[in-house]
Scaffold this motif. Sequence first.
Motif, PDB file in Angstrom:
ATOM      1  N   ASP A  31      10.777 -27.468   0.445  1.00 58.62           N
ATOM      2  CA  ASP A  31      12.222 -27.481   0.212  1.00 58.62           C
ATOM      3  C   ASP A  31      12.584 -28.501  -0.859  1.00 58.62           C
ATOM      4  O   ASP A  31      13.430 -28.248  -1.725  1.00 58.62           O
ATOM      5  N   GLU A  32      11.939 -29.660  -0.803  1.00 58.71           N
ATOM      6  CA  GLU A  32      12.179 -30.703  -1.797  1.00 58.71           C
ATOM      7  C   GLU A  32      11.791 -30.214  -3.193  1.00 58.71           C
ATOM      8  O   GLU A  32      12.510 -30.424  -4.173  1.00 58.71           O
ATOM      9  N   ALA A  33      10.638 -29.544  -3.279  1.00 60.15           N
ATOM     10  CA  ALA A  33      10.199 -29.019  -4.578  1.00 60.15           C
ATOM     11  C   ALA A  33      11.186 -27.978  -5.102  1.00 60.15           C
ATOM     12  O   ALA A  33      11.499 -27.949  -6.306  1.00 60.15           O
ATOM     13  N   ARG A  34      11.677 -27.148  -4.214  1.00 59.95           N
ATOM     14  CA  ARG A  34      12.620 -26.095  -4.617  1.00 59.95           C
ATOM     15  C   ARG A  34      13.922 -26.721  -5.114  1.00 59.95           C
ATOM     16  O   ARG A  34      14.458 -26.333  -6.152  1.00 59.95           O
ATOM     17  N   THR A  35      14.418 -27.702  -4.367  1.00 60.70           N
ATOM     18  CA  THR A  35      15.664 -28.356  -4.738  1.00 60.70           C
ATOM     19  C   THR A  35      15.523 -29.111  -6.060  1.00 60.70           C
ATOM     20  O   THR A  35      16.414 -29.070  -6.926  1.00 60.70           O
ATOM     21  N   ALA A  36      14.392 -29.798  -6.234  1.00 57.36           N
ATOM     22  CA  ALA A  36      14.184 -30.612  -7.434  1.00 57.36           C
ATOM     23  C   ALA A  36      13.675 -29.796  -8.617  1.00 57.36           C
ATOM     24  O   ALA A  36      13.637 -30.304  -9.745  1.00 57.36           O
ATOM     25  N   GLY A  37      13.269 -28.559  -8.367  1.00 58.52           N
ATOM     26  CA  GLY A  37      12.745 -27.729  -9.446  1.00 58.52           C
ATOM     27  C   GLY A  37      11.412 -28.214  -9.966  1.00 58.52           C
ATOM     28  O   GLY A  37      11.123 -28.109 -11.166  1.00 58.52           O
ATOM     29  N   LYS A  38      10.586 -28.743  -9.077  1.00 59.17           N
ATOM     30  CA  LYS A  38       9.294 -29.301  -9.482  1.00 59.17           C
ATOM     31  C   LYS A  38       8.141 -28.481  -8.902  1.00 59.17           C
ATOM     32  O   LYS A  38       8.275 -27.886  -7.835  1.00 59.17           O
ATOM     33  N   PRO A  39       7.012 -28.477  -9.597  1.00 56.82           N
ATOM     34  CA  PRO A  39       5.822 -27.881  -8.981  1.00 56.82           C
ATOM     35  C   PRO A  39       5.246 -28.818  -7.921  1.00 56.82           C
ATOM     36  O   PRO A  39       5.577 -30.015  -7.871  1.00 56.82           O
ATOM     37  N   VAL A  40       4.370 -28.269  -7.086  1.00 52.62           N
ATOM     38  CA  VAL A  40       3.730 -29.031  -6.014  1.00 52.62           C
ATOM     39  C   VAL A  40       2.284 -29.321  -6.398  1.00 52.62           C
ATOM     40  O   VAL A  40       1.552 -28.418  -6.821  1.00 52.62           O
ATOM     41  N   LEU A  41       1.877 -30.589  -6.264  1.00 55.08           N
ATOM     42  CA  LEU A  41       0.464 -30.942  -6.334  1.00 55.08           C
ATOM     43  C   LEU A  41      -0.067 -30.955  -4.906  1.00 55.08           C
ATOM     44  O   LEU A  41       0.394 -31.753  -4.081  1.00 55.08           O
ATOM     45  N   LEU A  42      -1.005 -30.053  -4.615  1.00 55.81           N
ATOM     46  CA  LEU A  42      -1.662 -30.037  -3.311  1.00 55.81           C
ATOM     47  C   LEU A  42      -3.042 -30.662  -3.461  1.00 55.81           C
ATOM     48  O   LEU A  42      -3.879 -30.179  -4.233  1.00 55.81           O
ATOM     49  N   SER A  43      -3.283 -31.748  -2.727  1.00 50.61           N
ATOM     50  CA  SER A  43      -4.567 -32.444  -2.753  1.00 50.61           C
ATOM     51  C   SER A  43      -5.167 -32.379  -1.355  1.00 50.61           C
ATOM     52  O   SER A  43      -4.578 -32.856  -0.390  1.00 50.61           O
ATOM     53  N   GLY A 102     -14.926 -27.144  -3.737  1.00 48.23           N
ATOM     54  CA  GLY A 102     -15.379 -28.416  -3.191  1.00 48.23           C
ATOM     55  C   GLY A 102     -14.201 -29.334  -2.973  1.00 48.23           C
ATOM     56  O   GLY A 102     -13.041 -28.968  -3.207  1.00 48.23           O
ATOM     57  N   TRP A 103     -14.512 -30.526  -2.522  1.00 44.65           N
ATOM     58  CA  TRP A 103     -13.472 -31.504  -2.213  1.00 44.65           C
ATOM     59  C   TRP A 103     -13.736 -32.800  -2.959  1.00 44.65           C
ATOM     60  O   TRP A 103     -14.906 -33.170  -3.125  1.00 44.65           O
ATOM     61  N   PRO A 104     -12.686 -33.445  -3.441  1.00 44.86           N
ATOM     62  CA  PRO A 104     -11.279 -33.109  -3.223  1.00 44.86           C
ATOM     63  C   PRO A 104     -10.907 -31.807  -3.932  1.00 44.86           C
ATOM     64  O   PRO A 104     -11.410 -31.514  -5.022  1.00 44.86           O
ATOM     65  N   MET A 105     -10.034 -31.050  -3.302  1.00 47.21           N
ATOM     66  CA  MET A 105      -9.517 -29.829  -3.909  1.00 47.21           C
ATOM     67  C   MET A 105      -8.132 -30.138  -4.461  1.00 47.21           C
ATOM     68  O   MET A 105      -7.291 -30.714  -3.769  1.00 47.21           O
ATOM     69  N   THR A 106      -7.912 -29.758  -5.712  1.00 50.99           N
ATOM     70  CA  THR A 106      -6.658 -30.038  -6.404  1.00 50.99           C
ATOM     71  C   THR A 106      -6.047 -28.711  -6.840  1.00 50.99           C
ATOM     72  O   THR A 106      -6.651 -27.987  -7.635  1.00 50.99           O
ATOM     73  N   VAL A 107      -4.876 -28.385  -6.299  1.00 52.28           N
ATOM     74  CA  VAL A 107      -4.240 -27.104  -6.589  1.00 52.28           C
ATOM     75  C   VAL A 107      -2.772 -27.350  -6.913  1.00 52.28           C
ATOM     76  O   VAL A 107      -2.105 -28.153  -6.247  1.00 52.28           O
ATOM     77  N   PHE A 108      -2.282 -26.661  -7.932  1.00 54.78           N
ATOM     78  CA  PHE A 108      -0.868 -26.752  -8.288  1.00 54.78           C
ATOM     79  C   PHE A 108      -0.171 -25.480  -7.825  1.00 54.78           C
ATOM     80  O   PHE A 108      -0.644 -24.365  -8.074  1.00 54.78           O
ATOM     81  N   LEU A 109       0.970 -25.677  -7.139  1.00 51.45           N
ATOM     82  CA  LEU A 109       1.674 -24.577  -6.488  1.00 51.45           C
ATOM     83  C   LEU A 109       3.113 -24.503  -6.969  1.00 51.45           C
ATOM     84  O   LEU A 109       3.701 -25.511  -7.377  1.00 51.45           O
ATOM     85  N   THR A 110       3.673 -23.311  -6.847  1.00 54.62           N
ATOM     86  CA  THR A 110       5.119 -23.174  -7.009  1.00 54.62           C
ATOM     87  C   THR A 110       5.791 -23.667  -5.736  1.00 54.62           C
ATOM     88  O   THR A 110       5.121 -23.864  -4.703  1.00 54.62           O
ATOM     89  N   PRO A 111       7.116 -23.851  -5.744  1.00 55.08           N
ATOM     90  CA  PRO A 111       7.791 -24.236  -4.503  1.00 55.08           C
ATOM     91  C   PRO A 111       7.696 -23.191  -3.390  1.00 55.08           C
ATOM     92  O   PRO A 111       8.036 -23.485  -2.238  1.00 55.08           O
ATOM     93  N   ASP A 112       7.199 -21.987  -3.707  1.00 52.76           N
ATOM     94  CA  ASP A 112       6.950 -20.965  -2.686  1.00 52.76           C
ATOM     95  C   ASP A 112       5.498 -20.986  -2.228  1.00 52.76           C
ATOM     96  O   ASP A 112       5.024 -20.027  -1.594  1.00 52.76           O
ATOM     97  N   ALA A 113       4.792 -22.060  -2.552  1.00 52.34           N
ATOM     98  CA  ALA A 113       3.406 -22.288  -2.116  1.00 52.34           C
ATOM     99  C   ALA A 113       2.415 -21.341  -2.763  1.00 52.34           C
ATOM    100  O   ALA A 113       1.306 -21.153  -2.268  1.00 52.34           O
ATOM    101  N   GLU A 114       2.782 -20.748  -3.898  1.00 54.31           N
ATOM    102  CA  GLU A 114       1.885 -19.849  -4.608  1.00 54.31           C
ATOM    103  C   GLU A 114       1.085 -20.633  -5.643  1.00 54.31           C
ATOM    104  O   GLU A 114       1.668 -21.360  -6.459  1.00 54.31           O
ATOM    105  N   PRO A 115      -0.246 -20.520  -5.635  1.00 56.64           N
ATOM    106  CA  PRO A 115      -1.076 -21.327  -6.541  1.00 56.64           C
ATOM    107  C   PRO A 115      -1.089 -20.756  -7.956  1.00 56.64           C
ATOM    108  O   PRO A 115      -1.077 -19.539  -8.150  1.00 56.64           O
TER     109      PRO A 115
END
Length: 677
Positions: A31-43, A102-115
């Motif tokens: 929700d924060e990402a959607r409101t701020a218009g930012k992508p998500v860094l998933l680590s 492998g890990w660490p896994m680094t994925v960038f997502l949209t605010p809808d959790a799509e990689p």
Amino acid sequence: MNRLAHETSPYLLQHADNPVHWWPWSAEAFDEARTAGKPVLLSVGYSSCHWCHVMAHESFEDQETADYLNEHFVSVKVDREERPDVDAVYMEAVQAATGQGGWPMTVFLTPDAEPFYFGTYFPPAPRHGMPSFRQVLEGVRQAWDTRRDEVSEVAGKIVRDLAQREIVQQAPQPPGEPELAQALLGLTREYDPQRGGFGGAPKFPPSMALEFLLRHHARTGAEGALQMAQDTCERMARGGIYDQLGGGFARYSVDRDWIVPHFEKMLYDNALLCRVYAHLWRATGSELARRVALETADFLVRELRTQEGGFASALDADSDDGSGRHVEGAYYVWTPERLRAVLGDADGDLAVQYFGVTDEGTFEHGWSVLQLPQTDRVFDAEEIASIRERLLAERAERPAPGRDDKVVAAWNGLTVAALAETGAYFDRPDLIEAALGAADLLVRVHLDEHARLARTSKDGRVGPNAGVLEDYADVAEGFLALASVTGEGVWLDFAGLLLGHVLDRFTDPETGALFDTASDAEQLIRRPQDPTDNATPSGWTAAAGALLGYAAHTGSEAHRTAAERALGVVKTLGPRVPRFIGWGLAVAEALLDGPREVAVVGPDPADARTTALHRAALLGTAPGAVVAVGAAEGDEFPLLAGRPLVAGQPAAYVCRHFTCDAPTTDPERLRDVLNHR
């Protein structure tokens, strides 16, 4: 702000003081990402992951990097051991896009959790063809700011592609003799006859494949299967992957010879291997197998049991080397000089020879990992025991590796099974008590009033994440083993409650296929589903095994049918990739053997004659056999119903495929029956 301070995961708590404004995985973060218009860094990582610690120190503890992340991204940190579903979904995307993971896994997502962009470890500066983490962040930010429609289109396509990736087509029937023979042939082709194990470096302990080999030998007499299991177990036990002083196995060997381990010690590896070595001893009487099973069990209880009675997840690979630096393996390695300083010159020289320590070192910087090389020299057992004791005492003075204290339900279920059986085989009631303590914690803390499991707890406080299929399956497996060992029917009842959820919430009613998450679990971009083994048995095949065992105990046709339907995938995959579906093959062996149902009845469970029959039943090698012990014609277990004493004496009844042998009062006769093919 960083929001990890109140999490139960030790891995997340390791990042609670980072200047990165981490969020735990939550709807609020997106929700924060959607409101701020930012992508998500998933680590995604875990507490004993070496390169996770490296990336954390290089990037997430760096103020400049954190400032950039906080300005342009919403950062989400996930412990893969707490959320295996999140890890599985995005790891599938990483592997599909890059061909590796492998890990660490680094994925960038949209605010809808799509990689839309993937990676693993990124260094702080460009290295070996890899961009720096800052370069990756800047590239993702630029794409997000200037080509957002393109990014969204890519993300949408990835999600659609993942949705179309189907599990391998499941056969309508479980595997039979031809498929199991083909699986054995496949393992034989991949077997390393010089070093044991399968494939090349790095080498992981093949616990599930070893269980299949032992069961296949027990059912068919195939000596080649037993030989592969024996040789692999001996090579591992003599190698550096096994802790020659304190017992227990490291995660894997970086070389083909089992010499240099990746030093982290995982609960699940040691539970699985403790059981493998106990089963190898049961099949062969091997003194080495007995020693390793008991030393590994003692390691589990001594170093991983928590105050609440559960078992902690792992010990780190890294520890303080005495100078303030965290170094991999520092707790475990030796030089000839260090050995002589502790033991004196004569015993030090003896230890150098016995443990294969060299002047050049077998590890890094002149250090050696202790191992037991093959030699013609005969060593005095008392001298070696004294040397081990003194070295262990010296090692205990070193800074110890960190411990991940979270209790994972599935891995504790595996540990309950291992300790219960090892305690019963070797007359170690303390190990059975430890198994009971962990089982009690799982019931008290992890199980709610609807018999739904929580994935984790820490310090007796239940975690927020729902159990996944492997939790229900492995805990049920542990409870079934405990029921057979203790004669307490309540554990069979608890297993039945858990398996009811497997049938109702994890099984596709149309096909019998199994999902890793429940039907009412949080919806991710894909519902994870994987029948293949990883470091542990897959939830799918573990569930098949527990369902089959419960059916043998109770006569439930629904549970047996569910197990048979689930094993259809083993018929498809077993001949093709036997290394990666070993537990499914082991369960299939039990199905082909029956599995056998053993009821031991006596006037009193403590009666010596009853105890002797019960022990003989537990030591039988028939694959997947279930054992019930109690009063004649008692109601503690369904298998006891209608089973009287024989001429006033305790007796054992053995049945399979709706046919029962004549009851016996002779423990040796019972062993013969259960070991007869």
